[in-house]
Design a protein around this motif. Sequence first.
Motif, PDB file in Angstrom:
ATOM      1  N   PRO A  41       0.804  -1.234   0.000  1.00 48.51           N
ATOM      2  CA  PRO A  41       0.000   0.000   0.000  1.00 48.51           C
ATOM      3  C   PRO A  41       0.828   1.271   0.000  1.00 48.51           C
ATOM      4  CG  PRO A  41      -0.118  -1.110   2.136  1.00 48.51           C
ATOM      5  CD  PRO A  41       0.545  -2.055   1.195  1.00 48.51           C
ATOM      6  N   GLU A  42       1.959   1.280   0.703  1.00 51.02           N
ATOM      7  CA  GLU A  42       2.773   2.497   0.744  1.00 51.02           C
ATOM      8  C   GLU A  42       3.339   2.822  -0.626  1.00 51.02           C
ATOM      9  OE1 GLU A  42       2.825   4.506   3.124  1.00 51.02           O
ATOM     10  OE2 GLU A  42       1.917   3.298   4.710  1.00 51.02           O
ATOM     11  N   ALA A  43       3.811   1.804  -1.339  1.00 50.15           N
ATOM     12  CA  ALA A  43       4.302   2.024  -2.698  1.00 50.15           C
ATOM     13  C   ALA A  43       3.155   2.475  -3.603  1.00 50.15           C
ATOM     14  CB  ALA A  43       4.947   0.758  -3.242  1.00 50.15           C
ATOM     15  N   ALA A  44       1.976   1.890  -3.391  1.00 52.20           N
ATOM     16  CA  ALA A  44       0.814   2.275  -4.199  1.00 52.20           C
ATOM     17  C   ALA A  44       0.473   3.745  -3.993  1.00 52.20           C
ATOM     18  CB  ALA A  44      -0.381   1.396  -3.828  1.00 52.20           C
ATOM     19  N   ILE A  45       0.538   4.216  -2.749  1.00 52.50           N
ATOM     20  CA  ILE A  45       0.228   5.623  -2.467  1.00 52.50           C
ATOM     21  C   ILE A  45       1.192   6.547  -3.207  1.00 52.50           C
ATOM     22  CG2 ILE A  45       0.248   7.375  -0.640  1.00 52.50           C
ATOM     23  CD1 ILE A  45      -0.843   5.177   1.254  1.00 52.50           C
ATOM     24  N   ILE A  46       2.470   6.190  -3.199  1.00 55.19           N
ATOM     25  CA  ILE A  46       3.461   7.008  -3.908  1.00 55.19           C
ATOM     26  C   ILE A  46       3.133   7.092  -5.391  1.00 55.19           C
ATOM     27  CG2 ILE A  46       5.876   7.103  -4.635  1.00 55.19           C
ATOM     28  CD1 ILE A  46       6.597   5.868  -1.892  1.00 55.19           C
ATOM     29  N   TRP A  47       2.767   5.950  -5.996  1.00 63.14           N
ATOM     30  CA  TRP A  47       2.452   5.950  -7.422  1.00 63.14           C
ATOM     31  C   TRP A  47       1.128   6.652  -7.707  1.00 63.14           C
ATOM     32  CZ3 TRP A  47       5.660   5.517 -11.183  1.00 63.14           C
ATOM     33  CH2 TRP A  47       6.819   4.760 -11.043  1.00 63.14           C
TER      34      TRP A  47
END
Length: 282
Positions: A41-47
């Motif tokens: 989820p954290e990587a998804a938020i960045i993208w």
Amino acid sequence: MEKGKICTGKIEDQFHVIHKVPAGDGPYGRAKHAQLVEKDPEAAIIWFWKAINARDRVDSALKDMAVVMKQVDRTEEAIEAVKSFRSLCSKQAQDSLDNVLLDLYKKSGKVDEQIELIKRKLRLIYQGEAFNGKPTRTARSHGKKFQGNLGWAYMKKSNYVAAEVVYKKAQMVDPDANKACNLGLCLIKQARYDEARSILLHVLQGYLPGSDECRTTKRAEELLMEAEPRRPNLEELDPLSLSLDDDFVNGLEELMKEWAPSRSKRLPIFEEIEGFRDQLTC
């Protein structure tokens, strides 16, 4: 070689369908891949942020990012993101963003914000401006849902008179057993036990849609026990529960003027609001 390329394309197509990930290598596609495939989820938020900045499917990117932020307990950030960047989204996306925002307000305990947003949604629905201006069955259905949400929000604030007004009008538009139980609870909190018992007995006698659901029946039985005739202890009553706050009354009076040039077109949940106000001042 050509045959191999065709097969590879089909496999890739199947991958996107199975995982519900958009095709392509843009930031939104990468965000969905991180969210749904990598479960990061954290990587998804960045993208998702990159997708918004790049205007890559910004309608979906903002909504999806808010949902993921909620899942990782970054609710306050999600609220600010929706409020700050919804202007970048299309008119068609505004209804779904409102729903996301209501859900975020609910999780973060922002009841006042819930109430104000629900009132605005009801105004748009009954003016025919919600759902792209189409007065559809979906709009009416959502109007009923928002009425129930407004009543529940007032209950969370222990403003049981305001909640009573909303639930009574909601019952006139779309009666059901669950809303009747909520109305009964509002009356119990105001020590109006006889009225509460009458409503709850209607639920238990099966007069309302949903009366046959076990959970609703059990709740009605429990509330009926609370509504046993007794002398009310006025010292225990919360003063807020026995009054309509000025903001509520003044706001609704203004909304009624705006929404309803004639009595026959008044917003259903606020019909007869002045009557309830008169009862309180007697």
